[in-house]
Design a protein around this motif. Structure first.
Motif, PDB file in Angstrom:
ATOM      1  N   ASP A   1      38.553  -2.624  30.314  1.00 30.61           N
ATOM      2  CA  ASP A   1      39.290  -3.873  30.104  1.00 30.61           C
ATOM      3  C   ASP A   1      39.302  -4.784  31.331  1.00 30.61           C
ATOM      4  OD1 ASP A   1      39.877  -3.096  27.535  1.00 30.61           O
ATOM      5  OD2 ASP A   1      41.846  -2.286  28.043  1.00 30.61           O
ATOM      6  N   ARG A   2      38.890  -4.273  32.478  1.00 30.78           N
ATOM      7  CA  ARG A   2      38.932  -5.056  33.710  1.00 30.78           C
ATOM      8  C   ARG A   2      37.664  -5.885  33.942  1.00 30.78           C
ATOM      9  NH1 ARG A   2      40.727   0.170  36.596  1.00 30.78           N
ATOM     10  NH2 ARG A   2      42.882   0.296  35.914  1.00 30.78           N
ATOM     11  N   GLU A   3      36.653  -5.672  33.103  1.00 35.74           N
ATOM     12  CA  GLU A   3      35.373  -6.349  33.297  1.00 35.74           C
ATOM     13  C   GLU A   3      34.889  -6.908  31.966  1.00 35.74           C
ATOM     14  OE1 GLU A   3      31.447  -5.272  35.826  1.00 35.74           O
ATOM     15  OE2 GLU A   3      32.114  -3.736  34.438  1.00 35.74           O
ATOM     16  N   PRO A   4      34.336  -8.113  31.956  1.00 34.82           N
ATOM     17  CA  PRO A   4      33.843  -8.687  30.701  1.00 34.82           C
ATOM     18  C   PRO A   4      32.803  -7.773  30.036  1.00 34.82           C
ATOM     19  CG  PRO A   4      33.847 -10.352  32.423  1.00 34.82           C
ATOM     20  CD  PRO A   4      34.151  -9.038  33.088  1.00 34.82           C
ATOM     21  N   ILE A   5      32.820  -7.735  28.727  1.00 31.08           N
ATOM     22  CA  ILE A   5      31.916  -6.862  27.979  1.00 31.08           C
ATOM     23  C   ILE A   5      30.455  -7.203  28.256  1.00 31.08           C
ATOM     24  CG2 ILE A   5      31.163  -6.195  25.648  1.00 31.08           C
ATOM     25  CD1 ILE A   5      34.119  -6.354  24.815  1.00 31.08           C
ATOM     26  N   PHE A   6      30.126  -8.489  28.396  1.00 30.49           N
ATOM     27  CA  PHE A   6      28.727  -8.840  28.639  1.00 30.49           C
ATOM     28  C   PHE A   6      28.228  -8.241  29.955  1.00 30.49           C
ATOM     29  CE2 PHE A   6      30.100 -12.283  31.414  1.00 30.49           C
ATOM     30  CZ  PHE A   6      29.014 -12.505  32.256  1.00 30.49           C
ATOM     31  N   LEU A   7      29.101  -8.138  30.961  1.00 29.21           N
ATOM     32  CA  LEU A   7      28.708  -7.517  32.223  1.00 29.21           C
ATOM     33  C   LEU A   7      28.514  -6.015  32.065  1.00 29.21           C
ATOM     34  CD1 LEU A   7      30.904  -9.387  34.871  1.00 29.21           C
ATOM     35  CD2 LEU A   7      28.456  -9.660  34.401  1.00 29.21           C
TER      36      LEU A   7
END
Length: 117
Positions: free
Chosen positions: A6-12
């Protein structure tokens, strides 16, 4: 379904999975990568999210779109990624790790003795 941080965008996170495939040799140079639709379906995400991950890799020059054929690993992609990921590690992650190591009073022998297998 995948577990997402949840701390990082899914695309990344998708981008990092694709990078791992290239660095490990699972995806060879000039090899076709899974389609946007396939990844979106497999991971239960919006196709635009996958497109954004692919675009970021295209911007790095490690993935190329071939009209009518799909996305492919660019020639020299693994070497470019090694340079990019090493620089990213040294500039973003290493300073935090180094400070933590120093704060804990660890030295190189301590770290090498606990090297994961």
């Amino acid at each position: 379904m995948s577990q997402w941080n949840d701390r990082e965008p899914i695309f990344l996170q998708i981008r990092q999975r694709l990078i791992a495939m290239i660095l490990s040799g699972e995806a060879q140079e000039d090899a076709a990568l899974p389609s946007v639709r396939q990844i979106a379906t497999d991971l239960a995400v919006n196709p635009l999210t996958v497109t954004r991950a692919y675009q970021s890799l295209t911007d790095l020059g490690v993935v190329e779109s071939r009209r009518g054929l799909g996305m492919f690993v660019s020639p020299g992609a693994r070497e470019r990624l090694l340079v990019h990921e090493r620089e990213k590690f040294l500039s973003e992650e290493w300073p935090r790790l180094s400070a933590r190591i120093e704060a804990l009073g660890l030295d190189i022998q301590d770290l090498l003795a606990r090297k994961p297998s």
